[in-house]
Design an enzyme around this catalytic site. Structure first.
Site, PDB file in Angstrom:
ATOM      1  N   ASP A   1       0.818  -1.224   0.000  1.00  0.00           N
ATOM      2  CA  ASP A   1       0.000   0.000   0.000  1.00  0.00           C
ATOM      3  C   ASP A   1       0.848   1.269   0.000  1.00  0.00           C
ATOM      4  OD1 ASP A   1      -2.185  -1.722   0.167  1.00  0.00           O
ATOM      5  OD2 ASP A   1      -2.042  -1.779   2.341  1.00  0.00           O
TER       6      ASP A   1
ATOM      7  N   HIS B   1      -4.833  -1.799  -5.470  1.00  0.00           N
ATOM      8  CA  HIS B   1      -4.166  -0.589  -5.952  1.00  0.00           C
ATOM      9  C   HIS B   1      -5.211   0.439  -6.362  1.00  0.00           C
ATOM     10  CE1 HIS B   1      -0.599  -3.385  -7.249  1.00  0.00           C
ATOM     11  NE2 HIS B   1      -0.858  -3.429  -5.964  1.00  0.00           N
TER      12      HIS B   1
ATOM     13  N   THR C   1      -5.822 -11.991   3.470  1.00  0.00           N
ATOM     14  CA  THR C   1      -6.936 -11.316   2.795  1.00  0.00           C
ATOM     15  C   THR C   1      -8.072 -12.295   2.470  1.00  0.00           C
ATOM     16  OG1 THR C   1      -5.904 -11.712   0.662  1.00  0.00           O
ATOM     17  CG2 THR C   1      -5.388  -9.617   1.733  1.00  0.00           C
TER      18      THR C   1
HETATM   19  P1  GDP Z   1      -0.650   0.212  -3.596  1.00  0.00           P
HETATM   20  O1  GDP Z   1      -1.251  -1.039  -3.096  1.00  0.00           O
HETATM   21  O2  GDP Z   1       0.820   0.283  -3.343  1.00  0.00           O
HETATM   22  O3  GDP Z   1      -0.982   0.513  -5.026  1.00  0.00           O
HETATM   23  O4  GDP Z   1      -1.276   1.389  -2.719  1.00  0.00           O
HETATM   24  P2  GDP Z   1      -2.838   1.563  -2.332  1.00  0.00           P
HETATM   25  O5  GDP Z   1      -3.561   2.024  -3.530  1.00  0.00           O
HETATM   26  O6  GDP Z   1      -3.334   0.353  -1.632  1.00  0.00           O
HETATM   27  O7  GDP Z   1      -2.732   2.682  -1.207  1.00  0.00           O
HETATM   28  C1  GDP Z   1      -2.199   3.939  -1.447  1.00  0.00           C
HETATM   29  C2  GDP Z   1      -3.291   4.989  -1.196  1.00  0.00           C
HETATM   30  O8  GDP Z   1      -2.679   6.259  -1.093  1.00  0.00           O
HETATM   31  C3  GDP Z   1      -4.292   5.120  -2.330  1.00  0.00           C
HETATM   32  O9  GDP Z   1      -5.540   5.441  -1.778  1.00  0.00           O
HETATM   33  C4  GDP Z   1      -3.762   6.271  -3.163  1.00  0.00           C
HETATM   34  O10 GDP Z   1      -4.782   6.978  -3.865  1.00  0.00           O
HETATM   35  C5  GDP Z   1      -3.177   7.137  -2.090  1.00  0.00           C
HETATM   36  N1  GDP Z   1      -2.012   7.922  -2.513  1.00  0.00           N
HETATM   37  C6  GDP Z   1      -0.980   7.554  -3.311  1.00  0.00           C
HETATM   38  N2  GDP Z   1      -0.050   8.532  -3.365  1.00  0.00           N
HETATM   39  C7  GDP Z   1      -0.498   9.532  -2.577  1.00  0.00           C
HETATM   40  C8  GDP Z   1       0.052  10.812  -2.193  1.00  0.00           C
HETATM   41  O11 GDP Z   1       1.140  11.193  -2.600  1.00  0.00           O
HETATM   42  N3  GDP Z   1      -0.704  11.565  -1.344  1.00  0.00           N
HETATM   43  C9  GDP Z   1      -1.918  11.149  -0.865  1.00  0.00           C
HETATM   44  N4  GDP Z   1      -2.578  11.931  -0.036  1.00  0.00           N
HETATM   45  N5  GDP Z   1      -2.443   9.956  -1.205  1.00  0.00           N
HETATM   46  C10 GDP Z   1      -1.745   9.157  -2.037  1.00  0.00           C
HETATM   47  P1  IMO Z   2      -0.737  -4.259  -2.213  1.00  0.00           P
HETATM   48  O1  IMO Z   2      -0.352  -4.756  -3.588  1.00  0.00           O
HETATM   49  C1  IMO Z   2      -0.910  -4.809   2.114  1.00  0.00           C
HETATM   50  C2  IMO Z   2      -0.847  -8.938   3.597  1.00  0.00           C
HETATM   51  C3  IMO Z   2      -2.154  -9.325   4.249  1.00  0.00           C
HETATM   52  C4  IMO Z   2      -1.663 -10.331   5.268  1.00  0.00           C
HETATM   53  C5  IMO Z   2      -0.524 -11.036   4.539  1.00  0.00           C
HETATM   54  C6  IMO Z   2      -0.912 -12.368   3.912  1.00  0.00           C
HETATM   55  O2  IMO Z   2      -2.042  -3.593  -2.153  1.00  0.00           O
HETATM   56  O3  IMO Z   2       0.372  -3.491  -1.600  1.00  0.00           O
HETATM   57  P2  IMO Z   2      -2.428 -13.068   1.835  1.00  0.00           P
HETATM   58  O4  IMO Z   2      -3.875 -12.828   1.583  1.00  0.00           O
HETATM   59  O5  IMO Z   2      -1.528 -12.539   0.761  1.00  0.00           O
HETATM   60  O6  IMO Z   2      -2.137 -14.496   2.155  1.00  0.00           O
HETATM   61  O7  IMO Z   2      -2.120 -12.221   3.184  1.00  0.00           O
HETATM   62  O8  IMO Z   2      -0.113 -10.149   3.510  1.00  0.00           O
HETATM   63  N1  IMO Z   2      -0.968  -8.395   2.223  1.00  0.00           N
HETATM   64  C7  IMO Z   2      -0.966  -7.093   1.933  1.00  0.00           C
HETATM   65  N2  IMO Z   2      -0.908  -6.010   2.737  1.00  0.00           N
HETATM   66  N3  IMO Z   2      -0.944  -4.654   0.782  1.00  0.00           N
HETATM   67  C8  IMO Z   2      -0.974  -5.723  -0.042  1.00  0.00           C
HETATM   68  O9  IMO Z   2      -0.920  -5.628  -1.379  1.00  0.00           O
HETATM   69  C9  IMO Z   2      -1.013  -7.017   0.533  1.00  0.00           C
HETATM   70  N4  IMO Z   2      -1.054  -8.266   0.025  1.00  0.00           N
HETATM   71  C10 IMO Z   2      -1.022  -9.096   1.065  1.00  0.00           C
HETATM   72  O10 IMO Z   2      -2.781  -8.219   4.841  1.00  0.00           O
HETATM   73  O11 IMO Z   2      -1.117  -9.661   6.365  1.00  0.00           O
HETATM   74 MG    MG Z   3      -2.724  -1.699  -1.762  1.00  0.00          MG
END
Ligand code: GDP
Ligand code: IMO
Ligand code: MG
Length: 463
Positions: free
Chosen positions: A47, A75, A169
């Site tokens: 994330d 994402h 998850t």
């Molecule tokens: P990923 O799994 O690595 O793609 O990240 P996620 O999408 O799960 O979580 C990142 C969150 O932060 C999302 O809701 C994005 O829209 C938000 N985000 C990403 N970059 C920025 C930033 O620079 N500032 C803010 N405020 N939010 C951001």
């Molecule tokens: P993105 O791509 C955050 C974490 C789960 C759990 C552990 C194992 O959005 O960054 P699983 O279902 O894979 O067997 O869960 O891994 N986990 C993540 N946490 N972002 C993710 O993906 C994750 N993918 C798996 O929360 O702790």
């Molecule tokens: Mg994510």
């Protein structure tokens, strides 16, 4: 004799005797490497904002690939004020010029994939023509509904037997990768080849799980009917993934992007085991998950959130179980995209970023969410770990040791002003610039982007 018989065919025998027919002194030329691939990887516990970085880079890409993980990833990408959520589909698919490729290392829950695409299609124009722009490797493994149900049962058993689960998850990731390693899994190529044989193997696998988990409920006929319906839909998308990738790497110069899912600290080998996912989310997984030689790896961009978050269970040395953690959580809207769980929050930990860099060899960093730190008067950064009063120069493998780590912090002054409108490095307050330079110097990797908001535009590029 069987078709794959043991006897060498006559033509091969003759060729090996004459050295393949050419002059004995002639050697094949050294093959060209082909196109280099740009890789985007998470450097923390997920994330970090990988989706947003991929979306930005995809503006200039021809192909965006996913190489590992499944729909455990989440994402979020915001374009024209529309918030798209991706789990299995590469986020880069929002660019209508992009072909999205799901490689062999990914595990696919077909209903999940189609639901995700259709849900995003309803949100905005980003997914236009996606069915014609999606390619799936025939070697990718299939996640069945029962894998997801088993994930749930295993979590319950961990809770009952050991008093704590992993916090997965529940998308079936552990069970499907286990089946892959146990060589009982089923792949996309099996689904498309002969549905009768596929159904038989599906039933054997289902029975194996049923014997292990007697309470497991499996609607075999119902799932097989659903899967049969997907056969015609996915047929035009499925390719021999290795051949497809080779052609892309060696065809007319193509800009290929790889979107990592999950992150370094969740990697099955390098993460905080056992509180990890079940695939390699570090750079090695790019080659094995796509069928691509390592020479084709070009830039490797590490995505780093400027503080740390973690979903689920496991050691988290810089976690702030106090009002700082709460402020980061609320300001950062730190809520899981896949599970809706609150993310645990803490200060940036550069020990673990350096560890992720040792494994991945980052060529540059993308920092995200700098704007979330706008309200702090002081910002702490973890720079070293002490265990039993001794500084340790590595990231500990043992979770009990990691739990005991005392993080050594440096305190930097905050900037207490809004950065969200900044569009260049010099528009950032001086203390924010210092914070970025501190990270860069400490990790030893240049920072190429700084995120100050959710939108594509709010990404400052430094070089
Ligand atoms: P990923 O799994 O690595 O793609 O990240 P996620 O999408 O799960 O979580 C990142 C969150 O932060 C999302 O809701 C994005 O829209 C938000 N985000 C990403 N970059 C920025 C930033 O620079 N500032 C803010 N405020 N939010 C951001
Ligand atoms: P993105 O791509 C955050 C974490 C789960 C759990 C552990 C194992 O959005 O960054 P699983 O279902 O894979 O067997 O869960 O891994 N986990 C993540 N946490 N972002 C993710 O993906 C994750 N993918 C798996 O929360 O702790
Ligand atoms: Mg994510």
């Amino acid at each position: 004799m069987s078709k794959s018989g043991c006897q060498e065919p006559a033509a091969t025998q003759a060729a090996s005797r004459t050295g393949g027919g050419g002059s004995p002194t002639q050697r094949a030329p050294i093959p060209s490497v082909g196109n280099r691939v740009t890789v985007v990887l998470g450097a923390q516990w997920g994330d970090e904002g990988k989706g947003k970085v991929v979306d930005l880079l995809a503006q200039d890409a021809d192909m965006v690939c996913r190489c590992q993980g499944g729909n455990n990833a989440g994402h979020t990408v915001v374009v024209d004020s529309v918030e798209y959520d991706f789990h299995l589909l590469p986020s880069g698919i929002i660019n209508p010029k992009v072909t999205a490729f799901i490689g062999n290392g990914v595990v696919i829950h077909l209903p999940g994939l189609f639901d995700e695409a259709e849900m995003n299609e309803r949100k905005g124009n980003g997914l236009k023509g996606w069915e014609k722009r999606l390619i799936i490797s025939d070697r990718a493994h299939i996640v069945f509904d029962f894998h997801q149900a088993v994930d749930d049962i295993q979590e319950q058993q961990r809770q009952d037997q050991a008093g704590k689960n992993l916090g997965t998850t529940k998308k079936g990731i552990g069970p499907v990768y286990s089946a892959k390693a146990a060589r009982s899994g089923l792949r996309i190529c099996d689904l498309l080849a002969d549905f009768t044989k596929f159904s038989e193997r599906y039933k054997v696998l289902a029975q194996q799980y049923k014997s292990t988990y007697p309470t497991l409920k499996i609607d075999k006929e119902g799932e097989l009917v659903k899967l049969k319906d997907y056969v015609e839909r996915i047929k035009p998308m499925v390719r021999d993934g290795v051949h497809y990738m080779y052609e892309a790497l060696h065809g007319p110069t193509k800009k290929i992007l790889v979107e990592g899912a999950n992150a370094a600290l969740l990697d099955i080998d390098f993460g905080t085991y056992p509180f990890v996912t079940s695939s390699n989310c570090t750079v090695g997984g790019v080659c094995t998950g796509l069928g691509m030689p390592p020479q084709n790896v070009g830039d490797v961009f590490g995505v780093v959130k400027v503080y740390t978050t973690r979903v689920g269970i496991g050691a988290f040395p810089s976690e702030q179980c106090n009002e700082i953690g709460e402020l980061l959580q609320t300001r950062g809207k730190e809520m899981g995209v896949t599970t809706g769980r609150k993310r645990r929050c803490g200060w940036l930990d550069l020990v673990l970023i350096k560890y992720a860099h040792m494994i991945n060899g980052f060529t540059a960093l993308a920092l995200t969410k700098l704007d979330i730190l706008d309200v702090f008067s002081e910002i702490k950064v973890g720079v070293a770990y002490k265990v039993d009063n001794q500084t340790i120069p590595y990231f500990p493998a043992n979770q009990e040791v990691l739990q005991r780590v005392e993080v050594q912090y440096e305190t930097l002054p905050g900037w207490k002003s809004d950065t969200s409108a900044a569009r260049s490095f010099k528009e950032l307050p001086e203390n924010a610039q210092k914070y970025v330079r501190f990270i860069e110097e400490h990790v030893g990797v240049p920072v190429k982007w700084i995120g100050v908001g959710k939108s594509r535009e709010s990404m400052i590029q430094l070089f």
